[in-house]
Design a protein around this motif. Structure first.
Motif, PDB file in Angstrom:
ATOM      1  N   ASN A  42       0.810  -1.224   0.000  1.00 13.65           N
ATOM      2  CA  ASN A  42       0.000   0.000   0.000  1.00 13.65           C
ATOM      3  C   ASN A  42       0.841   1.272   0.000  1.00 13.65           C
ATOM      4  N   LEU A  43       2.154   1.166   0.137  1.00  8.97           N
ATOM      5  CA  LEU A  43       3.014   2.359   0.150  1.00  8.97           C
ATOM      6  C   LEU A  43       2.929   3.074  -1.197  1.00  8.97           C
ATOM      7  N   HIS A  44       2.691   4.382  -1.168  1.00 12.81           N
ATOM      8  CA  HIS A  44       2.540   5.119  -2.428  1.00 12.81           C
ATOM      9  C   HIS A  44       2.730   6.609  -2.227  1.00 12.81           C
ATOM     10  N   LEU A  45       2.804   7.305  -3.340  1.00 14.30           N
ATOM     11  CA  LEU A  45       2.840   8.758  -3.364  1.00 14.30           C
ATOM     12  C   LEU A  45       1.514   9.247  -3.945  1.00 14.30           C
ATOM     13  N   THR A  46       0.767  10.014  -3.176  1.00 14.59           N
ATOM     14  CA  THR A  46      -0.500  10.544  -3.689  1.00 14.59           C
ATOM     15  C   THR A  46      -0.239  11.791  -4.524  1.00 14.59           C
ATOM     16  N   LEU A  47      -0.804  11.800  -5.742  1.00  9.94           N
ATOM     17  CA  LEU A  47      -0.683  12.991  -6.594  1.00  9.94           C
ATOM     18  C   LEU A  47      -1.948  13.828  -6.574  1.00  9.94           C
ATOM     19  N   GLY A  48      -3.027  13.229  -6.173  1.00  7.40           N
ATOM     20  CA  GLY A  48      -4.274  13.971  -6.088  1.00  7.40           C
ATOM     21  C   GLY A  48      -5.358  13.083  -5.523  1.00  7.40           C
ATOM     22  N   PHE A  49      -6.068  13.617  -4.570  1.00 10.76           N
ATOM     23  CA  PHE A  49      -7.123  12.843  -3.921  1.00 10.76           C
ATOM     24  C   PHE A  49      -8.469  13.419  -4.337  1.00 10.76           C
ATOM     25  N   LEU A 153       1.623   6.768 -13.713  1.00 10.29           N
ATOM     26  CA  LEU A 153       0.632   7.361 -12.815  1.00 10.29           C
ATOM     27  C   LEU A 153      -0.577   6.440 -12.792  1.00 10.29           C
ATOM     28  N   THR A 154      -1.148   6.265 -11.644  1.00 15.08           N
ATOM     29  CA  THR A 154      -2.211   5.280 -11.475  1.00 15.08           C
ATOM     30  C   THR A 154      -3.466   5.928 -10.884  1.00 15.08           C
ATOM     31  N   LEU A 155      -4.607   5.554 -11.410  1.00 13.60           N
ATOM     32  CA  LEU A 155      -5.890   5.916 -10.796  1.00 13.60           C
ATOM     33  C   LEU A 155      -6.297   4.742  -9.922  1.00 13.60           C
ATOM     34  N   VAL A 156      -6.520   5.002  -8.656  1.00 11.05           N
ATOM     35  CA  VAL A 156      -6.720   3.930  -7.687  1.00 11.05           C
ATOM     36  C   VAL A 156      -8.031   4.133  -6.938  1.00 11.05           C
ATOM     37  N   GLU A 157      -8.678   3.027  -6.652  1.00 10.06           N
ATOM     38  CA  GLU A 157      -9.840   3.054  -5.784  1.00 10.06           C
ATOM     39  C   GLU A 157      -9.418   2.589  -4.399  1.00 10.06           C
ATOM     40  N   SER A 158      -9.843   3.303  -3.391  1.00  8.17           N
ATOM     41  CA  SER A 158      -9.567   2.927  -2.004  1.00  8.17           C
ATOM     42  C   SER A 158     -10.842   2.353  -1.398  1.00  8.17           C
ATOM     43  N   ILE A 159     -10.765   1.095  -1.002  1.00 11.12           N
ATOM     44  CA  ILE A 159     -11.929   0.438  -0.412  1.00 11.12           C
ATOM     45  C   ILE A 159     -11.694   0.331   1.093  1.00 11.12           C
ATOM     46  N   LEU A 160     -12.510   1.054   1.845  1.00  7.69           N
ATOM     47  CA  LEU A 160     -12.356   1.065   3.300  1.00  7.69           C
ATOM     48  C   LEU A 160     -13.345   0.063   3.870  1.00  7.69           C
ATOM     49  N   ASP A 161     -12.857  -1.149   4.048  1.00  7.02           N
ATOM     50  CA  ASP A 161     -13.758  -2.226   4.440  1.00  7.02           C
ATOM     51  C   ASP A 161     -12.995  -3.108   5.425  1.00  7.02           C
ATOM     52  N   GLY A 162     -12.790  -2.597   6.625  1.00 10.15           N
ATOM     53  CA  GLY A 162     -11.956  -3.306   7.583  1.00 10.15           C
ATOM     54  C   GLY A 162     -10.934  -2.337   8.134  1.00 10.15           C
ATOM     55  N   ARG A 164      -7.648  -2.008   7.296  1.00 10.72           N
ATOM     56  CA  ARG A 164      -6.694  -1.492   6.314  1.00 10.72           C
ATOM     57  C   ARG A 164      -7.415  -1.212   5.011  1.00 10.72           C
ATOM     58  N   PRO A 165      -7.070  -0.116   4.341  1.00  8.22           N
ATOM     59  CA  PRO A 165      -7.702   0.099   3.036  1.00  8.22           C
ATOM     60  C   PRO A 165      -7.200  -0.929   2.024  1.00  8.22           C
ATOM     61  N   ILE A 166      -8.053  -1.276   1.097  1.00  8.88           N
ATOM     62  CA  ILE A 166      -7.639  -2.105  -0.033  1.00  8.88           C
ATOM     63  C   ILE A 166      -7.590  -1.177  -1.240  1.00  8.88           C
ATOM     64  N   TYR A 167      -6.460  -1.185  -1.953  1.00 13.22           N
ATOM     65  CA  TYR A 167      -6.318  -0.330  -3.117  1.00 13.22           C
ATOM     66  C   TYR A 167      -6.445  -1.166  -4.381  1.00 13.22           C
ATOM     67  N   ARG A 168      -7.251  -0.659  -5.297  1.00 19.90           N
ATOM     68  CA  ARG A 168      -7.492  -1.383  -6.548  1.00 19.90           C
ATOM     69  C   ARG A 168      -7.179  -0.444  -7.703  1.00 19.90           C
ATOM     70  N   VAL A 169      -6.354  -0.908  -8.627  1.00 20.96           N
ATOM     71  CA  VAL A 169      -5.976  -0.082  -9.778  1.00 20.96           C
ATOM     72  C   VAL A 169      -7.144  -0.016 -10.759  1.00 20.96           C
ATOM     73  N   LEU A 170      -7.530   1.217 -11.119  1.00 23.90           N
ATOM     74  CA  LEU A 170      -8.627   1.400 -12.078  1.00 23.90           C
ATOM     75  C   LEU A 170      -8.105   1.743 -13.467  1.00 23.90           C
ATOM     76  N   ALA A 171      -6.985   2.455 -13.526  1.00 25.52           N
ATOM     77  CA  ALA A 171      -6.398   2.829 -14.819  1.00 25.52           C
ATOM     78  C   ALA A 171      -4.968   3.267 -14.589  1.00 25.52           C
ATOM     79  N   GLU A 172      -4.166   3.185 -15.644  1.00 28.95           N
ATOM     80  CA  GLU A 172      -2.768   3.577 -15.542  1.00 28.95           C
ATOM     81  C   GLU A 172      -2.351   4.391 -16.753  1.00 28.95           C
ATOM     82  N   CYS A 173      -1.408   5.289 -16.515  1.00 27.00           N
ATOM     83  CA  CYS A 173      -0.798   6.029 -17.608  1.00 27.00           C
ATOM     84  C   CYS A 173       0.713   5.858 -17.532  1.00 27.00           C
TER      85      CYS A 173
END
Ligand code: 2AM
Length: 177
Positions: A42-49, A153-162, A164-173
């Motif tokens: 889950n370690l990452h750099l956020t570019l925009g939330f 750069l990745t578009l990610v979905e954060s699923i808060l269900d528990g 720890r968040p689960i991150y799911r990749v939705l699209a990449e550039c």
């Protein structure tokens, strides 16, 4: 899946070698600051939330992401920091020209589709190493100096269900040299 909205953000993910180094740094920092280390993947750099986006609008965000034109480059992580209110301890560094450009291109693309990044004026690139940290990293603690190759750069979905968040990749550039 019938959820009405998705919590999404744009990010860059470290490669495997950097991820390992960041994870062991987080464990060492925990001895000084307390708090909780993230799951290594889950370690990452956020570019925009963006936060919650209606599910019907996700497809256009995926297209927007895939159509970005981004140069490759680097970012240097060389200092610890602490955000008091959310009690986050992090490793980061000033934005490089490439990172500033990525952030600007993302902002422009979002604006063109009537969206905007919150806290646009205050982009403080960082990798969160500890959440719920009790203290800031001690000023006497020397930070490493690590280079992060900016390749996608990745578009990610954060699923808060528990817990720890689960991150799911939705699209990449992929960045292009
Ligand atoms: P953080 O690591 O500094 O907490 C997914 O939650 C990502 O989006 C995290 O990296 C988090 O940054 C960032 N994030 C979460 N909520 C945010 C907000 N309200 N504003 C800006 N970034 C946010």
């Amino acid at each position: 899946d019938i959820r009405a909205s998705r919590r999404v953000f744009f990010a860059a993910w470290p490669d495997a070698a950097l991820r390992e180094r960041l994870a062991s740094l987080a464990s060492r920092l925990q001895h000084h600051c307390g708090g909780r280390t993230p799951v290594i993947d889950n370690l990452h750099l956020t570019l925009g939330f963006l936060g919650n986006v209606p599910t019907a609008e996700i497809a256009s965000l995926q297209t927007l992401t895939e159509r970005l034109t981004l140069p490759t480059g680097e970012w240097t992580l060389d200092r610890y920091g602490y955000f008091h209110k959310p009690r986050l301890a992090w490793l980061g560094g000033p934005p490089t020209a490439t990172l500033t450009l990525w952030h600007a291109r993302l902002g422009e693309a979002l604006q063109a589709s009537d969206r905007s990044l919150p806290a646009w004026h205050d982009f403080r690139p960082h990798v969160t190493l500890l959440r719920h940290a009790e203290k800031a990293p001690p000023a006497t603690l020397a930070a490493p100096e690590w280079t992060w190759p900016l390749t996608r750069l990745t578009l990610v979905e954060s699923i808060l269900d528990g817990t720890r968040p689960i991150y799911r990749v939705l699209a990449e550039c992929p960045a292009t040299a």
